[in-house]
Design a protein around this motif. Structure first.
Motif, PDB file in Angstrom:
ATOM      1  N   ALA A 146      25.333 106.955 -48.571  1.00  0.00           N
ATOM      2  CA  ALA A 146      24.878 105.627 -48.994  1.00  0.00           C
ATOM      3  C   ALA A 146      24.934 105.484 -50.513  1.00  0.00           C
ATOM      4  N   THR A 147      24.445 106.480 -51.232  1.00  0.00           N
ATOM      5  CA  THR A 147      24.464 106.422 -52.691  1.00  0.00           C
ATOM      6  C   THR A 147      25.893 106.432 -53.219  1.00  0.00           C
ATOM      7  N   SER A 148      26.757 107.205 -52.593  1.00  0.00           N
ATOM      8  CA  SER A 148      28.161 107.237 -53.008  1.00  0.00           C
ATOM      9  C   SER A 148      28.831 105.890 -52.786  1.00  0.00           C
ATOM     10  N   ALA A 149      28.553 105.254 -51.656  1.00  0.00           N
ATOM     11  CA  ALA A 149      29.153 103.951 -51.364  1.00  0.00           C
ATOM     12  C   ALA A 149      28.687 102.896 -52.366  1.00  0.00           C
ATOM     13  N   ILE A 150      27.400 102.884 -52.660  1.00  0.00           N
ATOM     14  CA  ILE A 150      26.866 101.916 -53.623  1.00  0.00           C
ATOM     15  C   ILE A 150      27.421 102.194 -55.016  1.00  0.00           C
ATOM     16  N   SER A 151      27.460 103.454 -55.406  1.00  0.00           N
ATOM     17  CA  SER A 151      27.993 103.824 -56.718  1.00  0.00           C
ATOM     18  C   SER A 151      29.481 103.522 -56.798  1.00  0.00           C
ATOM     19  N   PHE A 152      30.201 103.720 -55.705  1.00  0.00           N
ATOM     20  CA  PHE A 152      31.633 103.418 -55.651  1.00  0.00           C
ATOM     21  C   PHE A 152      31.873 101.945 -55.988  1.00  0.00           C
ATOM     22  N   ILE A 153      31.058 101.075 -55.440  1.00  0.00           N
ATOM     23  CA  ILE A 153      31.206  99.640 -55.710  1.00  0.00           C
ATOM     24  C   ILE A 153      30.954  99.343 -57.189  1.00  0.00           C
ATOM     25  N   PHE A 154      29.916  99.937 -57.762  1.00  0.00           N
ATOM     26  CA  PHE A 154      29.619  99.714 -59.177  1.00  0.00           C
ATOM     27  C   PHE A 154      30.723 100.280 -60.077  1.00  0.00           C
ATOM     28  N   ILE A 155      31.237 101.456 -59.741  1.00  0.00           N
ATOM     29  CA  ILE A 155      32.299 102.067 -60.540  1.00  0.00           C
ATOM     30  C   ILE A 155      33.589 101.270 -60.415  1.00  0.00           C
ATOM     31  N   LEU A 156      33.877 100.762 -59.233  1.00  0.00           N
ATOM     32  CA  LEU A 156      35.062  99.929 -59.049  1.00  0.00           C
ATOM     33  C   LEU A 156      34.948  98.643 -59.869  1.00  0.00           C
ATOM     34  N   MET A 157      33.763  98.039 -59.905  1.00  0.00           N
ATOM     35  CA  MET A 157      33.561  96.846 -60.737  1.00  0.00           C
ATOM     36  C   MET A 157      33.759  97.184 -62.214  1.00  0.00           C
ATOM     37  N   TYR A 158      33.275  98.349 -62.634  1.00  0.00           N
ATOM     38  CA  TYR A 158      33.467  98.806 -64.013  1.00  0.00           C
ATOM     39  C   TYR A 158      34.953  98.986 -64.314  1.00  0.00           C
ATOM     40  N   ALA A 159      35.661  99.631 -63.399  1.00  0.00           N
ATOM     41  CA  ALA A 159      37.092  99.879 -63.602  1.00  0.00           C
ATOM     42  C   ALA A 159      37.875  98.573 -63.654  1.00  0.00           C
ATOM     43  N   LEU A 160      37.520  97.628 -62.827  1.00  0.00           N
ATOM     44  CA  LEU A 160      38.204  96.334 -62.847  1.00  0.00           C
ATOM     45  C   LEU A 160      37.846  95.529 -64.089  1.00  0.00           C
ATOM     46  N   ALA A 161      36.594  95.576 -64.505  1.00  0.00           N
ATOM     47  CA  ALA A 161      36.161  94.823 -65.681  1.00  0.00           C
ATOM     48  C   ALA A 161      36.843  95.322 -66.947  1.00  0.00           C
ATOM     49  N   PHE A 162      36.994  96.622 -67.065  1.00  0.00           N
ATOM     50  CA  PHE A 162      37.604  97.189 -68.261  1.00  0.00           C
ATOM     51  C   PHE A 162      39.062  97.552 -68.073  1.00  0.00           C
ATOM     52  N   ARG A 163      39.619  97.178 -66.930  1.00  0.00           N
ATOM     53  CA  ARG A 163      41.033  97.413 -66.617  1.00  0.00           C
ATOM     54  C   ARG A 163      41.439  98.867 -66.865  1.00  0.00           C
ATOM     55  N   ILE A 164      40.672  99.756 -66.317  1.00  0.00           N
ATOM     56  CA  ILE A 164      40.900 101.191 -66.501  1.00  0.00           C
ATOM     57  C   ILE A 164      42.268 101.603 -65.994  1.00  0.00           C
ATOM     58  N   LYS A 165      42.650 101.120 -64.835  1.00  0.00           N
ATOM     59  CA  LYS A 165      43.901 101.558 -64.231  1.00  0.00           C
ATOM     60  C   LYS A 165      45.107 101.150 -65.096  1.00  0.00           C
ATOM     61  N   GLN A 166      45.014 100.053 -65.806  1.00  0.00           N
ATOM     62  CA  GLN A 166      46.137  99.596 -66.610  1.00  0.00           C
ATOM     63  C   GLN A 166      46.156 100.209 -68.012  1.00  0.00           C
ATOM     64  N   ARG A 167      44.997 100.614 -68.535  1.00  0.00           N
ATOM     65  CA  ARG A 167      44.919 101.015 -69.939  1.00  0.00           C
ATOM     66  C   ARG A 167      45.099 102.498 -70.186  1.00  0.00           C
ATOM     67  N   ILE A 168      44.667 103.326 -69.292  1.00  0.00           N
ATOM     68  CA  ILE A 168      44.689 104.773 -69.580  1.00  0.00           C
ATOM     69  C   ILE A 168      45.985 105.370 -69.125  1.00  0.00           C
TER      70      ILE A 168
END
Length: 168
Positions: A146-168
């Motif tokens: 449960a904690t991993s699933a909730i954290s996954f959603i928050f981390i995915l929002m972080y990655a999308l907000a800062f465009r991690i996949k495109q920048r690094i």
């Protein structure tokens, strides 16, 4: 490409610790699950940087979280372990054998699997060391999921907000 120095890394750690302690730890979903965002530092740290500095910064990140939560090194251990095995987790999630790692070359499913497996390993270590009772195996495992699933959603929002996949 992002230009990162030790100073910007320390600022990022301070920001993530403050965000985790003063904002996210005050959020409890379903009455008992708290999202965890600070491992994004470990997950998205550039692969080409100094590995010893990376391990030391990861340890300090976990230690700072432990200092505020009074958890006696649990987060420092878990954060350092996922930092140490990050390359292995990345290779497993991408099934690549090259020495060149890039988030830009990942497909979305590989990127999501990398995030999911990293946060799962981190939460598994934190939860089992914190409770350390094999009699509560199922309860702890469900808590980890449960904690991993909730954290996954928050981390995915972080990655999308800062465009991690495109920048690094």
């Amino acid at each position: 490409m992002i230009s990162r120095t030790l100073f910007t890394d320390v600022l990022m750690i301070a920001f993530l610790v403050a965000l985790q302690i003063f904002v996210l730890n005050r959020i409890t979903l379903f009455g008992k699950y708290t999202p965890v965002l600070y491992p994004v530092f470990v997950m998205f740290y550039p692969f080409f940087r100094n590995k010893f500095q990376f391990l030391a910064l990861s340890f300090l990140l976990g230690l700072a979280i432990d200092a505020f939560l009074y958890t006696w090194g649990i987060n420092a251990f878990a954060t350092t372990i996922i930092a140490y095995f990050r390359t292995l987790i990345f290779r497993t999630s991408t099934d690549t054998s090259t020495d060149f790692f890039s988030f830009q070359s990942l497909q979305w499913m590989q990127f999501l699997f990398f995030i999911g497996s990293s946060i799962f390993v981190h939460q598994l270590l934190v939860q089992y060391i914190e409770f350390f009772k094999f009699s509560r195996f199922l309860e702890i495992f469900l808590n980890v999921l449960a904690t991993s699933a909730i954290s996954f959603i928050f981390i995915l929002m972080y990655a999308l907000a800062f465009r991690i996949k495109q920048r690094i």
